[in-house]
Scaffold this active site. Structure first.
Site, short mmCIF file in Angstrom:
data_model
loop_
_atom_site.label_atom_id
_atom_site.label_comp_id
_atom_site.label_asym_id
_atom_site.label_seq_id
_atom_site.Cartn_x
_atom_site.Cartn_y
_atom_site.Cartn_z
N HIS A 224 0.86 -1.20 0.00
CA HIS A 224 0.00 0.00 0.00
C HIS A 224 0.89 1.24 0.00
O HIS A 224 1.64 1.44 -0.92
CB HIS A 224 -0.94 -0.09 1.21
CG HIS A 224 -2.01 0.94 1.31
ND1 HIS A 224 -2.42 1.75 0.28
CD2 HIS A 224 -2.78 1.30 2.38
CE1 HIS A 224 -3.39 2.56 0.69
NE2 HIS A 224 -3.64 2.31 1.96
N HIS A 263 -2.64 -2.60 -9.39
CA HIS A 263 -3.61 -1.96 -8.50
C HIS A 263 -4.85 -2.85 -8.42
O HIS A 263 -5.24 -3.48 -9.40
CB HIS A 263 -4.01 -0.58 -9.06
CG HIS A 263 -4.62 0.32 -8.05
ND1 HIS A 263 -5.94 0.25 -7.70
CD2 HIS A 263 -4.08 1.29 -7.29
CE1 HIS A 263 -6.19 1.16 -6.77
NE2 HIS A 263 -5.08 1.81 -6.50
N ASP A 319 2.32 5.33 -6.86
CA ASP A 319 3.59 5.25 -6.11
C ASP A 319 4.83 5.17 -6.99
O ASP A 319 5.94 5.30 -6.49
CB ASP A 319 3.55 4.04 -5.17
CG ASP A 319 2.60 4.27 -4.02
OD1 ASP A 319 1.76 3.40 -3.75
OD2 ASP A 319 2.67 5.36 -3.42
C1 SDX Z 1 -1.65 2.15 -3.35
O1 SDX Z 1 -6.32 0.70 -3.06
C2 SDX Z 1 -5.89 1.88 -3.32
O2 SDX Z 1 -6.60 2.72 -3.81
C3 SDX Z 1 -4.41 2.10 -2.95
C4 SDX Z 1 -3.82 3.41 -3.42
C5 SDX Z 1 -4.44 4.62 -2.68
O3 SDX Z 1 -4.37 5.73 -3.22
O4 SDX Z 1 -4.84 4.41 -1.49
O5 SDX Z 1 -4.02 3.55 -4.81
C6 SDX Z 1 -2.32 3.46 -3.12
O6 SDX Z 1 -1.53 1.38 -2.42
C7 SDX Z 1 -1.19 1.79 -4.73
C8 SDX Z 1 -0.60 0.34 -4.81
C9 SDX Z 1 0.83 0.39 -4.29
N1 SDX Z 1 1.38 -0.97 -4.17
C10 SDX Z 1 2.32 -1.42 -5.03
O7 SDX Z 1 2.76 -0.79 -5.98
C11 SDX Z 1 2.86 -2.80 -4.67
C12 SDX Z 1 3.00 -3.65 -5.93
N2 SDX Z 1 1.68 -3.94 -6.41
C13 SDX Z 1 1.08 -5.19 -6.05
O8 SDX Z 1 1.50 -5.82 -4.94
C14 SDX Z 1 -0.38 -5.34 -6.44
O9 SDX Z 1 -0.52 -4.84 -7.70
C15 SDX Z 1 -1.43 -4.74 -5.51
C16 SDX Z 1 -1.31 -5.25 -4.13
C17 SDX Z 1 -1.34 -3.24 -5.50
C18 SDX Z 1 -2.79 -5.13 -6.04
O10 SDX Z 1 -2.74 -6.47 -6.25
P1 SDX Z 1 -4.04 -7.42 -6.21
O11 SDX Z 1 -5.24 -6.74 -6.75
O12 SDX Z 1 -4.14 -8.02 -4.86
O13 SDX Z 1 -3.62 -8.45 -7.30
P2 SDX Z 1 -2.85 -9.79 -7.00
O14 SDX Z 1 -1.84 -9.57 -5.92
O15 SDX Z 1 -3.86 -10.85 -6.83
O16 SDX Z 1 -2.02 -10.01 -8.37
C19 SDX Z 1 -2.66 -10.61 -9.51
C20 SDX Z 1 -1.52 -11.14 -10.35
C21 SDX Z 1 -0.55 -11.99 -9.54
O17 SDX Z 1 0.04 -12.92 -10.43
P3 SDX Z 1 -0.42 -14.50 -10.26
O18 SDX Z 1 -0.09 -14.89 -8.86
O19 SDX Z 1 -1.92 -14.51 -10.56
O20 SDX Z 1 0.41 -15.20 -11.32
O21 SDX Z 1 -0.75 -10.02 -10.84
C22 SDX Z 1 0.57 -10.11 -10.35
C23 SDX Z 1 0.53 -11.02 -9.14
O22 SDX Z 1 1.78 -11.64 -8.96
N3 SDX Z 1 1.00 -8.77 -9.94
C24 SDX Z 1 2.23 -8.30 -10.12
C25 SDX Z 1 2.21 -7.00 -9.59
N4 SDX Z 1 0.99 -6.72 -9.11
C26 SDX Z 1 0.25 -7.84 -9.32
N5 SDX Z 1 3.34 -8.86 -10.66
C27 SDX Z 1 4.45 -8.07 -10.68
N6 SDX Z 1 4.52 -6.82 -10.19
C28 SDX Z 1 3.42 -6.25 -9.65
N7 SDX Z 1 3.48 -5.01 -9.16
#
Ligand code: SDX
Length: 382
Positions: A224, A263, A319
């Protein structure tokens, strides 16, 4: 009522928990509105003080309302000796987000009406928290640099005073504009994890201090608010634009998450990232280090969009580009996530105040899958 095999929505994905008039996030088309105003219009025309008013009160202020709100923000900027002592004891020994959370938790000791929960008192405490989170974060940054507390400057607006209390000098026009824009872009985002956490706390009728403390604790996580710090650390690890492709491919092959991408709601480009990116590439007076970081960021963006954008809906989020922009205005890495809290405090407060109007305790269900009525044996028999 027990059901046989309920559908589990992990992470409450896709579950609506309330109606709200505060923020609309269109994850398919990459659009964002605060109280009906597009993020582009607010980024172009507004400022953080006005956006904070908009989020808390639901409408843009007129000149008189804006003046009164700014005056209230100013009156709460000063930190008490209790707060300064807490910061002095913790800085250098704990994560800045833990220090911020702890200092916020202690604020009721300085507020004789801390536990008064009328609408007026809750609005007062919200404004006070918006102000204090900024002053505390700036002072943490100052103490991390081995310097002492600087009193706020009443001649400056909220965003510029933050830089003043961090650096001990008035910021230049560009730095004031950039910090204010970054606060506007991070101010609100519907029921994200930290806002939901604040709402859950508020739904028990705990006070707004407790709710904001929950928000800060939740924002800390790398999935996050902590992603901005980790995205910059990743850029530093990559080192040069030429290394970017190998780094990204190795990381993806190892199923690592690339911080600043992806996201839960946006399955296209985060509109906030588009605005921040513009500042990243438009600044001609960047140092060689910042130019290198910007080049790495732009290379990583192209590679990630090519590999996971169109096919998996994983695009830059708010971010990703924030780190180099923060560095360009002298914000140290350790303050990136606390600065997110400085911005998000009006968003947290707005959602808690709105939810209280039609409060219902959050109490979801977990589906128990363990055994039942196991025979209890004394320890000597186990
Ligand atoms: C913020 O919610 C909000 O509004 C938050 C925010 C706000 O203003 O409050 O927008 C601020 O928190 C932005 C997000 C910041 N976080 C990151 O940048 C961390 C990296 N991102 C991820 O961890 C991920 O994208 C999440 C947690 C943000 C969202 O992920 P989800 O919806 O839980 O999706 P998931 O983890 O189920 O991923 C689905 C697939 C997976 O692959 P498989 O296991 O299905 O093979 O997508 C892949 C994940 O591995 N994936 C990524 C990835 N994000 C998802 N692979 C590589 N790099 C990434 N960043």
């Amino acid at each position: 009522m027990e059901v046989d095999t309920p559908k589990i929505s992990s992470g409450l994905e896709g579950i609506y928990i309330t109606n709200s008039n505060i923020c609309k996030v269109d994850g398919i088309n990459g659009r964002l509105w605060y109280r009906g105003y597009s993020i582009e219009a607010l980024a172009e025309n507004s400022n953080f003080e006005e956006v904070s008013y908009l989020l808390i009160y639901g409408a843009l202020p007129d000149a008189e309302q804006m003046e009164a709100f700014s005056k209230k923000l100013k009156q709460y900027r000063e930190l008490s000796q209790t707060t300064i002592d807490i910061l002095s004891r913790m800085v250098g020994r704990a994560d800045p987000m833990d220090i911020l959370r702890t200092a916020i938790s202690a604020l009721p000791a300085d507020d004789k009406d801390a536990y008064e929960n009328s609408d007026d008192q809750n609005a007062r405490k919200s404004i006070m928290l918006i102000s204090k989170v900024a002053s505390i974060t700036a002072t943490i940054g100052r103490m991390l640099a081995g310097k002492t507390y600087v009193k706020p400057n009443g001649d400056l607006d909220h965003a510029s005073n933050f830089l003043y209390m961090l650096n001990g000098s008035k910021p230049n026009e560009r730095d004031s504009k950039v910090i204010d824009l970054m606060l506007v872009l991070h101010a609100e985002h519907a029921t994200n994890a930290s806002t939901f956490s604040a709402m859950v706390t508020g739904s028990t009728l705990a006070d707004i201090y407790a709710a904001v403390t929950s928000g800060i604790a939740t924002l800390k996580g790398p999935l996050h608010g902590g992603a901005d710090e980790n995205a910059l650390k990743m850029m530093r690890e990559i080192g040069t634009p030429a290394n970017t492709e190998k780094y990204i491919d190795d990381a993806l092959a190892g199923k690592k998450r690339i911080m600043g991408f992806g996201h839960r709601v946006y399955k296209t480009y985060d509109p906030r990232a588009k605005i921040i990116k513009k500042y990243l590439i438009e600044s001609e007076d960047y140092s060689d280090d910042l130019k290198n970081l910007a080049a790495i960021a732009l290379r990583a963006e192209t590679l990630m969009i090519g590999r996971l954008g169109k096919t998996h809906g994983i695009w830059p989020n708010v971010d990703f580009f924030s780190g180099p922009v923060y560095l360009s205005i002298g914000i140290p890495l350790e303050l990136f996530t606390p600065l997110f809290a400085v911005a998000r405090t009006p968003g947290w407060c707005a959602h808690v105040l709105e939810y209280w109007k039609n409060n219902r305790l959050f109490r979801p269900l977990d589906f128990y899958t363990g055994a039942l009525d196991i025979e209890y044996k004394k320890i000597s028999e186990r």
